[in-house]
Every structure is written in structure tokens, then in C-alpha cells.
Write a protein that holds these residues in place. Sequence first.
Motif, PDB file in Angstrom:
ATOM      1  N   GLU A 270       0.841  -1.205   0.000  1.00 37.82           N
ATOM      2  CA  GLU A 270       0.000   0.000   0.000  1.00 37.82           C
ATOM      3  C   GLU A 270       0.875   1.253   0.000  1.00 37.82           C
ATOM      4  O   GLU A 270       0.566   2.239  -0.669  1.00 37.82           O
ATOM      5  CB  GLU A 270      -0.951   0.004   1.202  1.00 37.82           C
ATOM      6  N   LYS A 271       1.986   1.192   0.728  1.00 33.74           N
ATOM      7  CA  LYS A 271       2.889   2.349   0.754  1.00 33.74           C
ATOM      8  C   LYS A 271       3.532   2.588  -0.607  1.00 33.74           C
ATOM      9  O   LYS A 271       3.664   3.728  -1.056  1.00 33.74           O
ATOM     10  CB  LYS A 271       3.980   2.149   1.816  1.00 33.74           C
ATOM     11  N   LEU A 272       3.940   1.508  -1.254  1.00 30.47           N
ATOM     12  CA  LEU A 272       4.530   1.642  -2.593  1.00 30.47           C
ATOM     13  C   LEU A 272       3.521   2.311  -3.526  1.00 30.47           C
ATOM     14  O   LEU A 272       3.848   3.262  -4.255  1.00 30.47           O
ATOM     15  CB  LEU A 272       4.896   0.250  -3.127  1.00 30.47           C
ATOM     16  N   PHE A 273       2.284   1.823  -3.479  1.00 31.08           N
ATOM     17  CA  PHE A 273       1.208   2.349  -4.315  1.00 31.08           C
ATOM     18  C   PHE A 273       0.942   3.816  -3.978  1.00 31.08           C
ATOM     19  O   PHE A 273       0.841   4.670  -4.869  1.00 31.08           O
ATOM     20  CB  PHE A 273      -0.047   1.496  -4.072  1.00 31.08           C
ATOM     21  N   ALA A 274       0.856   4.108  -2.697  1.00 29.55           N
ATOM     22  CA  ALA A 274       0.574   5.479  -2.235  1.00 29.55           C
ATOM     23  C   ALA A 274       1.634   6.451  -2.738  1.00 29.55           C
ATOM     24  O   ALA A 274       1.324   7.537  -3.226  1.00 29.55           O
ATOM     25  CB  ALA A 274       0.506   5.506  -0.710  1.00 29.55           C
ATOM     26  N   ASN A 275       2.887   6.044  -2.650  1.00 28.79           N
ATOM     27  CA  ASN A 275       3.972   6.936  -3.060  1.00 28.79           C
ATOM     28  C   ASN A 275       3.947   7.249  -4.552  1.00 28.79           C
ATOM     29  O   ASN A 275       4.331   8.340  -4.969  1.00 28.79           O
ATOM     30  CB  ASN A 275       5.322   6.346  -2.650  1.00 28.79           C
ATOM     31  N   SER A 276       3.488   6.300  -5.332  1.00 24.76           N
ATOM     32  CA  SER A 276       3.430   6.545  -6.780  1.00 24.76           C
ATOM     33  C   SER A 276       2.477   7.698  -7.101  1.00 24.76           C
ATOM     34  O   SER A 276       2.626   8.374  -8.109  1.00 24.76           O
ATOM     35  CB  SER A 276       2.997   5.284  -7.525  1.00 24.76           C
ATOM     36  N   LYS A 277       1.514   7.926  -6.220  1.00 26.76           N
ATOM     37  CA  LYS A 277       0.545   9.001  -6.445  1.00 26.76           C
ATOM     38  C   LYS A 277       1.183  10.372  -6.265  1.00 26.76           C
ATOM     39  O   LYS A 277       0.645  11.378  -6.704  1.00 26.76           O
ATOM     40  CB  LYS A 277      -0.652   8.865  -5.487  1.00 26.76           C
TER      41      LYS A 277
ATOM     42  N   PRO B 185       5.326  -3.384 -15.311  1.00 28.57           N
ATOM     43  CA  PRO B 185       4.502  -2.660 -14.338  1.00 28.57           C
ATOM     44  C   PRO B 185       4.751  -1.153 -14.341  1.00 28.57           C
ATOM     45  O   PRO B 185       5.867  -0.708 -14.585  1.00 28.57           O
ATOM     46  CB  PRO B 185       4.922  -3.271 -12.997  1.00 28.57           C
ATOM     47  N   ALA B 186       3.697  -0.394 -14.082  1.00 30.50           N
ATOM     48  CA  ALA B 186       3.791   1.056 -13.953  1.00 30.50           C
ATOM     49  C   ALA B 186       4.240   1.412 -12.534  1.00 30.50           C
ATOM     50  O   ALA B 186       4.294   0.542 -11.658  1.00 30.50           O
ATOM     51  CB  ALA B 186       2.430   1.669 -14.253  1.00 30.50           C
ATOM     52  N   ALA B 187       4.552   2.673 -12.316  1.00 29.55           N
ATOM     53  CA  ALA B 187       4.966   3.149 -10.994  1.00 29.55           C
ATOM     54  C   ALA B 187       3.961   2.718  -9.923  1.00 29.55           C
ATOM     55  O   ALA B 187       2.758   2.773 -10.146  1.00 29.55           O
ATOM     56  CB  ALA B 187       5.084   4.671 -11.019  1.00 29.55           C
ATOM     57  N   GLY B 188       4.483   2.265  -8.790  1.00 22.47           N
ATOM     58  CA  GLY B 188       3.622   1.900  -7.667  1.00 22.47           C
ATOM     59  C   GLY B 188       3.064   0.493  -7.728  1.00 22.47           C
ATOM     60  O   GLY B 188       2.437   0.028  -6.771  1.00 22.47           O
ATOM     61  N   MET B 189       3.296  -0.203  -8.834  1.00 21.11           N
ATOM     62  CA  MET B 189       2.694  -1.521  -9.029  1.00 21.11           C
ATOM     63  C   MET B 189       3.676  -2.657  -8.736  1.00 21.11           C
ATOM     64  O   MET B 189       4.883  -2.505  -8.882  1.00 21.11           O
ATOM     65  CB  MET B 189       2.217  -1.674 -10.472  1.00 21.11           C
TER      66      MET B 189
ATOM     67  N   ASP C 219      14.822   2.350 -14.711  1.00 20.10           N
ATOM     68  CA  ASP C 219      13.521   3.012 -14.563  1.00 20.10           C
ATOM     69  C   ASP C 219      12.909   2.682 -13.185  1.00 20.10           C
ATOM     70  O   ASP C 219      11.688   2.640 -13.013  1.00 20.10           O
ATOM     71  CB  ASP C 219      12.569   2.563 -15.690  1.00 20.10           C
ATOM     72  N   ASP C 220      13.781   2.430 -12.206  1.00 22.19           N
ATOM     73  CA  ASP C 220      13.362   2.230 -10.804  1.00 22.19           C
ATOM     74  C   ASP C 220      12.526   0.981 -10.565  1.00 22.19           C
ATOM     75  O   ASP C 220      11.644   0.968  -9.704  1.00 22.19           O
ATOM     76  CB  ASP C 220      12.601   3.472 -10.302  1.00 22.19           C
TER      77      ASP C 220
ATOM     78  N   GLY D 132       4.401  10.919  -7.239  1.00 25.20           N
ATOM     79  CA  GLY D 132       5.537  11.033  -8.141  1.00 25.20           C
ATOM     80  C   GLY D 132       6.663  10.025  -7.964  1.00 25.20           C
ATOM     81  O   GLY D 132       7.632  10.049  -8.723  1.00 25.20           O
ATOM     82  N   ASP D 133       6.548   9.142  -6.985  1.00 26.14           N
ATOM     83  CA  ASP D 133       7.586   8.114  -6.811  1.00 26.14           C
ATOM     84  C   ASP D 133       7.455   7.118  -7.967  1.00 26.14           C
ATOM     85  O   ASP D 133       6.376   6.588  -8.228  1.00 26.14           O
ATOM     86  CB  ASP D 133       7.360   7.408  -5.466  1.00 26.14           C
TER      87      ASP D 133
END
Lengths: 262, 262
Positions: free
Chosen positions: A35-42, A103-107, A150-151, A44-45
Motif C-alpha cells: 500500500e505504501k509503494l502504491f501510495a507513493n506513486s501518487k 509494471p507502472a509506478a507503484g505496481m 527506470d526504478d 511522483g515516486d
Amino acid sequence: MAGVDTRATPGFYGRKKHAAGAAKQAAGILSQLQEKLFANSKSGDNRKVLLVLQAMDTAGKGGIVRHVIGDLDPQGVSHYAFKAPTKAELTHDFLWRIRKRVPAAGMIGVFDRSHYEDVLIARVHELAPPVEIKKRYNQINAFEQELVDDDTTVIKVMLQISSTEQKSRLGERLDRPDKYWNYHTVDVDERMHWSAYQEAFQIALERTSTAAAPWYVVPADRKWYARLVVQHLLTEALKSMVLTWPTADFDVEAEKVRLSTT
Amino acid sequence: MAGVDTRATPGFYGRKKHAAGAAKQAAGILSQLQEKLFANSKSGDNRKVLLVLQAMDTAGKGGIVRHVIGDLDPQGVSHYAFKAPTKAELTHDFLWRIRKRVPAAGMIGVFDRSHYEDVLIARVHELAPPVEIKKRYNQINAFEQELVDDDTTVIKVMLQISSTEQKSRLGERLDRPDKYWNYHTVDVDERMHWSAYQEAFQIALERTSTAAAPWYVVPADRKWYARLVVQHLLTEALKSMVLTWPTADFDVEAEKVRLSTT
């Protein structure tokens, strides 16, 4: 790889009966990290995770997806099962269809089979000339380095079962009418090429296990153990990202006032 | 819709404390039905399910996905959250990007927001002229009929919360630093248009609730209740398909012999 004890459970000192409790506890931790990974993508992470699953038939890829990935929030998972390439896909470079599914950011992306089929089944059945396959190892390394740049945290898992275990699992599918749908006559054909596949795996691992995108060969005769390991690999990957809840990109107090007037 | 008691729990005679047990039991049943749907697609069954989730912000779409869809095997789920259309998407018909995400045979597709945004936010913010929006209701009905003709069971759910409940949920996000990421200042802007949205929903429901693809307006002030209802709708949809395990499309005894020789 030939030396892997497929029934071993290295690093886990419990037995099967302790595994369910351990898995459940770990699932809670993993789920919050996700959930934190996903949240951070919102905010700009750009970070994301890619789990690549490869194995001989019946080794338990499906079970990993059902039980380990199944504990995660579907909103943060992009799962894709690669089948034999279509005619249209074959008119492109072998990585073309793979790139579309990263996968896209946060995924957390999950590949059930992957671009590695193009150096495994392709080698065993000579679907491409040796010189082409040799080139593919380098292309795979370059591709995965690109993902890392690409992180993306790339986790490659080879579930290793013994030939005996596979025979018993295929036999079980033939004994259970509710499993017929998951039995394919081609699985027995492929089984005839066991040692050729082991060799192909061995070479692929040697050529493509890089510091940026390492392979993990997981003993998988005991399903519960393989699941714990994959859960652990994902958890460690997320832990090492040192994820925190993103700070507000708005004025919290001002928003409280604004909300109160509605 | 204005008459919906958003705190009601019609059809469920228990209270919140009974919901978890009911949900867990239902999850087991739903999960096995899903596996059968998936299994049948492997032998040519074309059936699939599409769950469309629409709601005002904070109404609980995310929770439905996490808790109800999260109980299913990720291998049989295709989930997609539609955001504001990109510039490229806007150069196409509004259904273009939607069509690309419809579930394949054997899958349970989940749309978190959908083509309905094009008659909801589009109407409230006048993103398209009234005559265009009027045309879209018909286009939506034709599109959904097409899905039904392609063996899709379409379940459209509108999670209905009260304005007071939304205010309290937005307030909670402002009180919890681990929820800031899920708070958007635009949510309060949108809240100012509450009655315009209710009106847009009402019209959309009237124009697009068809026998082939009916709408379900689910009272959602109690999250546990809304989740039980969606779980129930999915379960009933799958039950009505009368799914059985597919029969073997190979000679079971011959395969046993062949396997034994490997």
C-alpha cells in the motif's frame, strides 16, 4: 542447479504445520508495504517491482499467484500470464510483447512465464538458431537493466522441482476430474525433454543472473516452502525501499476548514 | 435514487459483527465458482463477467476491490481503474479506451469507474454538449448489449453514500497522515456539485438500466454491507451459469499409461 535439493527448506526452521501461520503474518506486513509503494506513486515516486516466475509445468507458479499475490490488493498488482506468442506477436522482436506488460509506478508486476521462454523452449525445440538465442541473453540483460534504470526492482524466480515430483503432480491431475482442465497432453511431451530444459535453464541463469536482476532458484517440491520464499523475497525488496507514507501535498488545516463549510 | 436509505442493509438480517463470518464463507464459494469459470474457458467456453463500479468519492470502490475481488485468484481477474482520459484517448470515441479493457473468456473483469464517467462528470462539468451526452446513453446500451451477446454477464453497481457520510470520510483522511495520499483537494470541489451528480446518476440509471445489463444501487454508508452485496451479486451471477468442471478432452487412461513410462 543440478545440485539443488528440491525438497529442502533452507532458512525455514519450522515444518509444514508452522508455515500457514508464518505466511499469514508475513502477508499482513507485505500488504502494508504494498500500500505504501502504491501510495507513493501518487505523489511522483517512480518505483515499481517486477516478479518473474519461471518453472517446469506443475512446479507451482499458479499457486504462488493464487496464494502469495492473492494476498495483495488487486489495485496494486498487474499480473500477466504469457502464452505461446500469437502470429502478430511473432512479427515483432521477442521483447515487444513483454515491454507492453511491464509494471507502472507503484505496481507489483507479476510475469507468469516471460521473455525467458524465448531462451528456454526456444532452445529446447530449436525455435530459433543458436546464434539468435545467444544474442537474446544480451538483449535480456540490456532490457532488464533498462527496467532497473527506470526504478524497477526485478526479482526472478525459478521454481525448481524434481522430475519425480512432477510425475506425481501430473498423475494427481489425471486422478481428479476437477483437475483435468489443468492437464495438457503436451506436458508429458515436454517432460521427455527434462534434461534439455535443465540445461537450458542452467545456461540462462548463468548468462542473465546479474547484480541488477538476480535469479533465485527456489526448491519447490514443498509448495508451502516455495510460497514462503517468494513472499519473503517480495517483502525484503519492499523493505529495502524504506517506504514511508507520503506527506500531504496540500495544506491540511486549510482543507479541514474548506471541508467544514460544505 | 434520492429515496435510497444509504445506511440500510436490506436482505441482511445480521449486524456488522456477523458480516465478517458471512463474507468469509461466501468468499470460499465465490472463489470455487471463479475457478470453474476460468477452467471452462480453457475448453472453449466464452463466458465472462464484467463488474462496473461507480460511486461518489470515498464511497468504497477501493474497499470492494481490496476485500471482495481480493478474495479471488488474481489469475482470473482483470482489474482496471479508469482515470481522466489522456490526450491520446480523447482523440477517439469515448468507448475506445473502454473496449480495450473488457474481460476475456473465463475472466472476471472489474472496472473501477468506467464509460459512465462520460455521462456523469461530463454532464456535471459540461465537458460535452447535451446532445452528445444524450447520444452516449444509446451508445452505452448498444455497447453493453454487444458485451452480453459475447457471453458477458454485466453487473453494474452504484455505491450510494450520503453527503454526510462522505464528509465524515473525507474528514478522516485529513485526520490520518497514512491517508493523506488518498485525499485530493478536487474531492471537495466535486462535493460542491453533489446534487448535480445525483441528478446525473439518476438520469444515467434511467437511460441505461436494461434487462441485459441492469444497475444495482447499493446502500454504502456501511462498508461491510456494500461488500457483502457485491460478493452476493457476483456469486449469484456465477451460480446462474450452472458451471461444472469441464470433461477431459483427452483419453485419461491412455495418458496415465503414457505418463507412467516417463
